[in-house]
Design a protein around this motif. Structure first.
Motif, short mmCIF file in Angstrom:
data_model
loop_
_atom_site.label_atom_id
_atom_site.label_comp_id
_atom_site.label_asym_id
_atom_site.label_seq_id
_atom_site.Cartn_x
_atom_site.Cartn_y
_atom_site.Cartn_z
N VAL A 98 0.84 -1.20 0.00
CA VAL A 98 0.00 0.00 0.00
C VAL A 98 0.88 1.25 0.00
N ILE A 99 0.69 2.05 -1.05
CA ILE A 99 1.45 3.28 -1.19
C ILE A 99 0.47 4.44 -0.99
N ALA A 100 0.76 5.31 -0.01
CA ALA A 100 -0.10 6.49 0.19
C ALA A 100 0.47 7.64 -0.63
N ASN A 101 -0.41 8.40 -1.27
CA ASN A 101 0.01 9.52 -2.12
C ASN A 101 -0.44 10.82 -1.45
N ILE A 102 0.48 11.74 -1.25
CA ILE A 102 0.13 12.96 -0.50
C ILE A 102 0.45 14.24 -1.27
N SER A 103 -0.38 15.26 -1.04
CA SER A 103 -0.15 16.60 -1.59
C SER A 103 -0.33 17.61 -0.48
N GLY A 104 0.57 18.56 -0.37
CA GLY A 104 0.45 19.56 0.70
C GLY A 104 0.47 20.98 0.16
N ASN A 105 -0.02 21.89 0.97
CA ASN A 105 0.05 23.32 0.62
C ASN A 105 1.37 23.92 1.04
N THR A 106 2.01 23.31 2.03
CA THR A 106 3.29 23.81 2.53
C THR A 106 4.19 22.59 2.82
N PRO A 107 5.50 22.77 2.89
CA PRO A 107 6.37 21.66 3.27
C PRO A 107 5.97 21.07 4.62
N GLU A 108 5.52 21.92 5.55
CA GLU A 108 5.13 21.44 6.87
C GLU A 108 3.96 20.45 6.76
N GLU A 109 3.00 20.74 5.89
CA GLU A 109 1.87 19.82 5.74
C GLU A 109 2.35 18.45 5.24
N TYR A 110 3.31 18.45 4.33
CA TYR A 110 3.87 17.16 3.87
C TYR A 110 4.47 16.40 5.05
N GLY A 111 5.17 17.14 5.92
CA GLY A 111 5.80 16.51 7.09
C GLY A 111 4.76 15.88 8.01
N ILE A 112 3.71 16.63 8.30
CA ILE A 112 2.66 16.12 9.22
C ILE A 112 2.03 14.85 8.64
N MET A 113 1.74 14.89 7.34
CA MET A 113 1.09 13.71 6.72
C MET A 113 2.02 12.50 6.74
N CYS A 114 3.31 12.74 6.47
CA CYS A 114 4.26 11.62 6.48
C CYS A 114 4.32 10.97 7.85
N VAL A 151 10.65 20.04 -0.04
CA VAL A 151 9.53 19.14 0.29
C VAL A 151 10.06 17.73 0.53
N THR A 152 11.00 17.28 -0.28
CA THR A 152 11.57 15.94 -0.12
C THR A 152 12.23 15.78 1.24
N LYS A 153 13.03 16.79 1.62
CA LYS A 153 13.72 16.72 2.93
C LYS A 153 12.71 16.66 4.06
N MET A 154 11.67 17.48 3.96
CA MET A 154 10.64 17.50 5.01
C MET A 154 9.97 16.13 5.09
N ALA A 155 9.63 15.56 3.94
CA ALA A 155 8.96 14.25 3.93
C ALA A 155 9.88 13.20 4.54
N LYS A 156 11.12 13.16 4.10
CA LYS A 156 12.08 12.15 4.59
C LYS A 156 12.26 12.25 6.10
N SER A 157 12.34 13.47 6.61
CA SER A 157 12.63 13.61 8.04
C SER A 157 11.43 13.25 8.91
N HIS A 158 10.25 13.06 8.30
CA HIS A 158 9.08 12.70 9.09
C HIS A 158 8.53 11.31 8.75
N ALA A 159 9.20 10.59 7.84
CA ALA A 159 8.64 9.32 7.37
C ALA A 159 9.24 8.11 8.07
N GLY A 160 10.16 8.33 9.02
CA GLY A 160 10.76 7.20 9.73
C GLY A 160 11.42 6.24 8.75
N ASN A 161 11.08 4.95 8.90
CA ASN A 161 11.70 3.95 8.03
C ASN A 161 10.92 3.70 6.73
#
Ligand SMILES: Cc1cc2nc3c(=O)[nH]c(=O)nc-3n(C[C@H](O)[C@H](O)[C@H](O)COP(=O)(O)O)c2cc1C
Length: 306
Positions: A98-114, A151-161
């Motif tokens: 299962v792959i979740a697909n996310i879109s955010g308005n800000t880099p922070e939103e991407y982080g929270i979703m991840c 956005v990539t850095k924000m996602a990576k830093s909140h996505a754990g493993n």
């Protein structure tokens, strides 16, 4: 014909076959689950999620074109929390990634979703920086290397493993520039292509057919663009690629793999034929067998350019 090992490894995520269904074209799987066993697929990329629920854009938001469709759906979705509570448990009944697909308005939103999705245990997060149909964020992140990297850095830093795959827009001059920026920022994989911006006009009313005026083009018409872009990106980065854009049969998937994709997603073709992804898988297996390959992954990057 000899047996082909159909399993592939996409950034550490092992799938039983390379066929994924593309985000936004499969909902959360419930409707297609009435046609076939979802465990037949390698992976399911769920409909694009945002932090809060979205109604999407006004209708008409889908129009047919020669060999494709234009859409301006605009990320209609119930929000990330509703996905985790109501849709993920349904998908988890199946033996499918299962792959979740996310879109955010800000880099922070991407982080929270991840963070929420990693906690909920999805197998991979696809970061959409390329939606052409939403005003905020959307395409801007996918067309500017420094924003894509942020956005990539924000996602990576909140996505754990959980591996992070960044989805690239074809609506750029040089797709390799964005691909490299995203790889340097730590992405585990890339997916491409999202839809190409297009427009159709009704010559009786002189009005655009879509209420949003423009939309994203997908379907068989875009396959050659997808093959070209996957090939360019595969030559520019080391991380694996999920290729998509216009795949309707096994031969199309084989082209994307030869161009450099590790796995392939089927999207718009599902609207005409709900079994399209299964047929693509079977066609791909037959092609690999005909070529005498022991592993379908032997196709990846096998193109012999002139
Ligand atoms: C109706 C529709 C909705 C889509 N929604 C999303 C989405 O939410 N997130 C996303 O990353 N891509 C979305 N896409 C893009 C597809 O995932 C895919 O990248 C694109 O359509 C090209 O593949 P295809 O020609 O096989 O459809 C959508 C495409 C369509 C046609």
């Amino acid at each position: 014909m000899p047996e082909v090992n159909m399993s592939v490894n996409l950034a550490g995520m092992t799938m039983k076959n390379p066929i994924v269904v593309a985000s936004g074209t499969f909902g959360f799987g419930r409707e297609y689950g009435e046609f076939f066993d979802l465990s037949e697929l390698g992976g399911i990329c769920a409909k694009g999620l945002t932090l809060h629920r979205r109604e999407g854009n006004p209708a008409p938001r889908i129009a047919e074109t020669p060999m494709g469709i234009l859409n301006s759906v605009g990320l209609q979705n119930p929000g990330v929390d509703a996905f985790i509570e109501e849709e993920l448990p349904f998908l988890r009944q199946y033996d499918v990634k299962v792959i979740a697909n996310i879109s955010g308005n800000t880099p922070e939103e991407y982080g929270i979703m991840c963070e929420k999705l990693a906690g909920a245990g999805v197998d991979m997060i696809e970061v959409n920086i390329s939606c052409p149909n939403v005003k905020a964020g959307g395409l801007a992140y996918g067309t500017r290397p420094e924003l894509a990297a942020e956005v990539t850095k924000m996602a990576k830093s909140h996505a754990g493993n959980v591996p992070v795959m960044v989805k690239l827009s074809p609506n750029v001059t040089d797709v390799t520039e964005i691909a490299r920026a995203v790889e340097d920022a730590g992405a585990d994989a890339l997916s491409l292509i999202n839809t190409l911006r297009g427009m159709r006009i009704d010559i009786n009313t002189d009005r655009p057919v879509l209420k949003m005026n423009t939309g994203g083009l997908s379907g068989p018409a875009v396959l050659p663009v997808a093959v070209r872009m996957v090939w360019e990106v595969a030559n520019a980065v080391k991380i694996p690629i999920l290729g998509m854009g216009g795949v309707a049969k096994g031969e199309d998937a084989a082209q994307l793999m030869l161009a450099g994709a590790t796995a392939v997603a089927v999207g718009t073709s599902l609207f005409a034929d709900p079994y399209a992804a299964i047929k693509v898988r079977d066609g791909l297996e037959a092609i690999a067998a005909c070529k005498g390959l022991a592993n379908v992954s032997d196709l990846t990057g096998g193109v012999k350019p002139w």
